[in-house]
Design a protein around this motif. Structure first.
Motif, PDB file in Angstrom:
ATOM      1  N   SER A  73     -32.398   8.820  -0.256  1.00  0.00           N
ATOM      2  CA  SER A  73     -33.593   8.734  -1.097  1.00  0.00           C
ATOM      3  C   SER A  73     -33.609   7.451  -1.919  1.00  0.00           C
ATOM      4  O   SER A  73     -34.676   7.027  -2.387  1.00  0.00           O
ATOM      5  N   SER A  74     -32.461   6.834  -2.087  1.00  0.00           N
ATOM      6  CA  SER A  74     -32.361   5.630  -2.915  1.00  0.00           C
ATOM      7  C   SER A  74     -33.268   4.488  -2.442  1.00  0.00           C
ATOM      8  O   SER A  74     -33.897   3.813  -3.270  1.00  0.00           O
ATOM      9  N   PRO A  75     -33.364   4.215  -1.122  1.00  0.00           N
ATOM     10  CA  PRO A  75     -34.266   3.151  -0.678  1.00  0.00           C
ATOM     11  C   PRO A  75     -35.721   3.410  -1.060  1.00  0.00           C
ATOM     12  O   PRO A  75     -36.467   2.472  -1.351  1.00  0.00           O
ATOM     13  N   GLU A  76     -36.131   4.687  -1.073  1.00  0.00           N
ATOM     14  CA  GLU A  76     -37.497   5.009  -1.451  1.00  0.00           C
ATOM     15  C   GLU A  76     -37.732   4.730  -2.931  1.00  0.00           C
ATOM     16  O   GLU A  76     -38.798   4.271  -3.333  1.00  0.00           O
ATOM     17  N   VAL A  77     -36.709   5.024  -3.756  1.00  0.00           N
ATOM     18  CA  VAL A  77     -36.816   4.729  -5.185  1.00  0.00           C
ATOM     19  C   VAL A  77     -36.969   3.225  -5.388  1.00  0.00           C
ATOM     20  O   VAL A  77     -37.805   2.764  -6.173  1.00  0.00           O
ATOM     21  N   ALA A  78     -36.166   2.455  -4.661  1.00  0.00           N
ATOM     22  CA  ALA A  78     -36.256   0.995  -4.754  1.00  0.00           C
ATOM     23  C   ALA A  78     -37.625   0.497  -4.282  1.00  0.00           C
ATOM     24  O   ALA A  78     -38.237  -0.363  -4.914  1.00  0.00           O
ATOM     25  N   LYS A  79     -38.086   1.051  -3.182  1.00  0.00           N
ATOM     26  CA  LYS A  79     -39.374   0.622  -2.621  1.00  0.00           C
ATOM     27  C   LYS A  79     -40.525   0.934  -3.566  1.00  0.00           C
ATOM     28  O   LYS A  79     -41.432   0.118  -3.752  1.00  0.00           O
ATOM     29  N   GLU A  80     -40.496   2.113  -4.171  1.00  0.00           N
ATOM     30  CA  GLU A  80     -41.552   2.507  -5.102  1.00  0.00           C
ATOM     31  C   GLU A  80     -41.638   1.548  -6.290  1.00  0.00           C
ATOM     32  O   GLU A  80     -42.706   1.346  -6.863  1.00  0.00           O
ATOM     33  N   ASN A  81     -40.485   0.971  -6.650  1.00  0.00           N
ATOM     34  CA  ASN A  81     -40.440   0.064  -7.791  1.00  0.00           C
ATOM     35  C   ASN A  81     -40.459  -1.404  -7.373  1.00  0.00           C
ATOM     36  O   ASN A  81     -40.217  -2.287  -8.187  1.00  0.00           O
ATOM     37  N   LYS A  82     -40.729  -1.639  -6.074  1.00  0.00           N
ATOM     38  CA  LYS A  82     -40.825  -2.997  -5.521  1.00  0.00           C
ATOM     39  C   LYS A  82     -39.542  -3.803  -5.742  1.00  0.00           C
ATOM     40  O   LYS A  82     -39.589  -4.981  -6.102  1.00  0.00           O
ATOM     41  N   HIS A  83     -38.408  -3.153  -5.510  1.00  0.00           N
ATOM     42  CA  HIS A  83     -37.119  -3.818  -5.605  1.00  0.00           C
ATOM     43  C   HIS A  83     -36.581  -4.054  -4.203  1.00  0.00           C
ATOM     44  O   HIS A  83     -36.580  -3.150  -3.367  1.00  0.00           O
TER      45      HIS A  83
END
Length: 214
Positions: free
Chosen positions: A98-108
């Motif tokens: 799930s971590s990549p989705e968190v990063a993607k949502e925050n444009k990281h």
């Protein structure tokens, strides 16, 4: 030439000479001010290990979930390591993927330890929340502090957000593996990941200090 890491079915390049200075600036130290009643200290996270009938999270996989292990393979070619689903408990693996989705949502662009912490704290009735609650820590405040740190990080406007595995996250996962071996466990669990945050120089160590978690 950059080494590559594959997360799920996506090839994730990350710099072989460490994080890019443009994406990994000196991170602001968390300076949270919460009422004393919300912040408790405890002797050691290790004393809060949750073992209830062997801890179902420790032995369960994604059985019946319809997700193939081969679809969630992370190869860390630069260090010779390998992160695969079968090494983790169900809840620990869910947080990692799930971590990549968190990063993607925050444009990281880089997936880092703060993204994993948020993924852990957002798991409904998750083991991480239970560990922190037992320690007397308010999970809502912890999540707010994590979100504030995430919002301070540089953003990228491209499709590559959430596409590179960060060095600090890779190191944290390795420390969690070390805890698994130390405790003689079969799988890397959520509690191993939580313990590994205590030594995370990027984010976790300061977060734990601010909440008086030692």
């Amino acid at each position: 030439m950059a080494a590559t890491t594959s997360f799920s079915t996506v090839q994730l390049p990350f710099p072989s000479n460490g994080p890019s200075s443009s994406l990994s600036p000196q991170h602001p130290r968390l300076s949270l001010q919460f009422p004393p009643a919300r912040i408790r200290s405890f002797k050691s996270l290790k004393s809060l290990r949750l073992r209830q009938n062997g801890d179902a999270f420790r032995s369960r996989r994604f059985a019946g979930s319809g997700k193939s292990s081969s679809s969630f393979v992370v190869r860390c070619d630069s260090s010779g390591g390998r992160i695969t689903q079968q090494d983790f408990t169900e809840m620990a693996w869910q947080a990692i993927v799930s971590s990549p989705e968190v990063a993607k949502e925050n444009k990281h662009q880089i997936i880092e330890t703060e993204h994993l912490m948020k993924a852990l704290l957002e798991q409904k009735n998750g083991l991480a929340r239970r560990i922190f609650s037992k320690a007397g820590v308010d999970n809502t405040c912890l999540l707010e502090a994590t979100d504030k740190f995430i919002q301070r990080q540089p953003k990228v406007i491209s499709e590559s957000s959430g596409s590179m595995l960060g060095r600090d996250l890779e190191s944290l996962i390795q420390r969690a593996r070390d805890y698994k071996k130390e405790y003689g466990d079969s799988f890397v669990s959520v509690e191993h990941l939580v313990l590994a945050f205590a030594q995370d120089q990027r984010f976790g160590k300061q977060l734990f200090k601010d909440f008086q978690i030692s």
